[in-house]
Design an enzyme around this catalytic site. Sequence first.
Site, PDB file in Angstrom:
ATOM      1  N   CYS A 180       0.856  -1.083   0.126  1.00  0.00           N
ATOM      2  CA  CYS A 180      -0.198   0.034   0.227  1.00  0.00           C
ATOM      3  C   CYS A 180       1.045   1.394  -0.316  1.00  0.00           C
ATOM      4  O   CYS A 180       2.572   1.354  -0.578  1.00  0.00           O
ATOM      5  CB  CYS A 180      -0.408  -0.215   1.324  1.00  0.00           C
ATOM      6  SG  CYS A 180      -0.031  -0.065   2.797  1.00  0.00           S
ATOM      7  N   CYS A 210       3.671   1.307   2.858  1.00  0.00           N
ATOM      8  CA  CYS A 210       4.848   0.708   2.521  1.00  0.00           C
ATOM      9  C   CYS A 210       5.845   1.779   1.870  1.00  0.00           C
ATOM     10  O   CYS A 210       6.923   1.861   1.919  1.00  0.00           O
ATOM     11  CB  CYS A 210       4.234  -0.653   1.887  1.00  0.00           C
ATOM     12  SG  CYS A 210       3.502  -1.744   2.880  1.00  0.00           S
ATOM     13  N   ASP A 236       4.971  14.948 -37.050  1.00  0.00           N
ATOM     14  CA  ASP A 236       5.980  15.370 -37.460  1.00  0.00           C
ATOM     15  C   ASP A 236       5.549  14.059 -38.767  1.00  0.00           C
ATOM     16  O   ASP A 236       5.144  12.938 -39.373  1.00  0.00           O
ATOM     17  CB  ASP A 236       7.423  14.753 -36.901  1.00  0.00           C
ATOM     18  CG  ASP A 236       7.921  15.648 -37.898  1.00  0.00           C
ATOM     19  OD1 ASP A 236       8.187  16.226 -38.814  1.00  0.00           O
ATOM     20  OD2 ASP A 236       8.895  14.817 -38.162  1.00  0.00           O
ATOM     21  N   ASP A 282       9.642  12.136 -34.585  1.00  0.00           N
ATOM     22  CA  ASP A 282      11.183  11.010 -34.156  1.00  0.00           C
ATOM     23  C   ASP A 282      12.192  12.106 -34.243  1.00  0.00           C
ATOM     24  O   ASP A 282      13.369  11.106 -34.308  1.00  0.00           O
ATOM     25  CB  ASP A 282      11.092  10.126 -35.196  1.00  0.00           C
ATOM     26  CG  ASP A 282      11.232  10.813 -36.577  1.00  0.00           C
ATOM     27  OD1 ASP A 282      10.743  11.730 -36.877  1.00  0.00           O
ATOM     28  OD2 ASP A 282      11.701   9.391 -37.780  1.00  0.00           O
ATOM     29  N   ASP A 339      12.273  17.068 -33.208  1.00  0.00           N
ATOM     30  CA  ASP A 339      10.650  17.042 -32.178  1.00  0.00           C
ATOM     31  C   ASP A 339      11.175  17.237 -30.795  1.00  0.00           C
ATOM     32  O   ASP A 339      10.058  17.201 -30.735  1.00  0.00           O
ATOM     33  CB  ASP A 339      10.058  16.027 -33.107  1.00  0.00           C
ATOM     34  CG  ASP A 339      10.151  16.314 -34.036  1.00  0.00           C
ATOM     35  OD1 ASP A 339       9.733  17.416 -34.706  1.00  0.00           O
ATOM     36  OD2 ASP A 339      10.074  14.520 -34.886  1.00  0.00           O
TER      37      ASP A 339
END
Length: 758
Positions: free
Chosen positions: A34, A37, A440, A634, A638
């Site tokens: 949880c 933890c 693109d 890519d 970019d």
Amino acid sequence: MNAATPMVDRGSHVQWTGEDGLTRTVFAVEGMRCAGCARSIERAIGALDGIERVQVNVATARVAVDWRADRTRLGDILRAVGQAGFRPLPLAGEQADQSFRLERRTAIKRIGLAGLGMMQVMMFVYGLYAADPGGIDPQLAQYLRVVSMLVATPVLLYSGAPFFSGAWQNLKRRTLGMDVPVAAAIALAYGASVFNTLRGEGEVYFDSVTMFIFFLLTGRFVEMTVRQRSLSGSEALARSVPATALRVRPGGSTERVHVGALASGDRISIPRGSVVPVDCELLEGEALVDESLVTGEAKPVLRRAGERLLGGSVNVGHPVHALARTDVAGSTIASLVSLLERGRAERPRLASAADRAAARFVFAILLLSAAVAIGWWIVDPSRAFEATLAVLVVTCPCALSLATPAVLAAATSRLTRLGLLVTNGDAIERLARVTTVMIDKTGTLTTGAVRITRTHTFGELTQQRARAIAAALERDSSHPLAAAFGEFAEPGVTATEIREYPGAGVEGCIDGVTWRLGRAEFALAGLRVDDTASAASTLDAVSRDAIVLASPERLEACFVVAEDVRSDAKAAIDRLRSAGLEVVIASGDGRATVSRTAAALGIEEAYGRLTPEQKVELLRERQRNGKRVLMIGDGINDGPVLAAADVSCAMGEGSAVAQAAADLLLLNPSLGAIAAGVATARRALGVMRQNLTWALAYNVCAVPLAALGFVPPWVAAIGMSASSLVVVLNAGRVARSPRARSAHARVLMPLSPEEAAA
């Protein structure tokens, strides 16, 4: 990747060192249940010297740590996690496999014992429930109590052990996790039952104890199964890196070496059925390779001499020899693993909010239980214990804690199978809310295989020489245009002092002359005004979109290029539009080229000849108008716009800069995965709302009934466990492929204006 150097070794932890000097490691943790933890792990690691950042993801059981290696060692970090009460594990390898198998076997044994005990105890206590008051012999009643206690005790000690150990760890760390109210409810019910059994009168709750443990364990087992399935994609990637490889000696014999010993330039042998250990170049003949794990391509791919073999692909043809082009740290598969694990370890905003709510809810449960106990003690002391116990059991926050992370884990698993790797924890939520897709052109909508169709020279330079100069300048570039010039490279033409200008072109020195190759305004920038005007006029007669080669004195040549649109691009764009998304092309290529591509795909809005800054401004303008933008690119140019977008996706074959800036990584070049990914993200958001609504409605209805004494503890145990199971099973629907009809008719329905604004 140039932003970080990953190291992935079978059986060890994933770690890499970034350019900022920080070392990063990602590992799995056993025993994390949880948000409490997670906070304990963060505090334990954060207390060490040199720790810069700690990220803990409960849903995927992942921990990511950034630290300074000169001040802290990896062993210190792992030791701190162990001292906090958890077990750190590598992401893959034999140790991780053994841990998963052991966790599963132990869970099954605990559930089996709890189930058998539950059935036996219910048979024994049935006589106590069924008999009329005074209608059962006191000795027989005491016998049934004692036998029920004897059966329930091993269930408590063995099957219930995880709840008590978890609660103890929470209390030692001064946190309130889910195990605290669970352990309190079990201990109270068992303690009161033992007390009443020893004194020979009063109610016993051994059936509720065994039932509560059984249903809780069953819910956790289902959650564990969903979690492990959701991690299968990343672990398959990590396991695909072989432990050893066959290196060819100078004399032609082979030696088996550790994969970490391979270096660029080594000659390696790849037998049939073996995994390609690192990115390499096929030396001779042909190779049939399965790249499904790396690129998502389902069919084997034929590679010829001189072509690239991706690390992580499998040789399904005859044995081949290849030349290593990277070491294991720089291979494609290692980069993918590091990117994927970055996303696995990051804690999504929605999940963090749900964890904080669950933590506050635990405290509220304890206060409410105390209030119920006091109230019933005043009204009717005989019913105070049962009502308090029912409130503790019925309000366990398991469903609330699992509502969000279970869905996100399932959605991540589904996206991985689609070929979309999630590298940012918040990407799924943001992907579900996008209204505009900005793409693109080169390498995304088109194949990226650029062809030089015409070469024009001006002056004394021959076409052959012009192409050779261009090839030398583009030698180390990852831009798709560079591959178009590769075949024209000549050994005697070498460029030095190469400098790449993203979105503009490349500059380098050949035989003492500085050359520029790229867009006209970039290549001609060094010429005199009159020469520039003359060159521009010359280019207008050829093509303003041509790639220009210029020396400091004049326009020397231009190259007219062409590229093919991806075969599936039109269908993918249509699917995006049918989902209510606006599609825009934002490219640095010439306007005429961009317009032709847009017309072929039916895209009405397209922008060409944009610089990286202009792409960012175009995106910002959309955002100022209330749009949420998904950017797909890519190239190096970019990187800025990918970082600025609400959510971004880089192509798996794109530049490392683009991949590092992106939230998603598209392994399969098919854009159809983008539309399916948006559908999955929207579906995940809908299921998440369903889960949160169910968890809230369940507690709103169940708490008053339990507090007023209308719900016995055994019914509360069934209700609480059922609510958790509903949440986990509902989340599991996201990981499954939707039916064709629902995928198009319902999943891809556009968000309403209200939902988009939310």
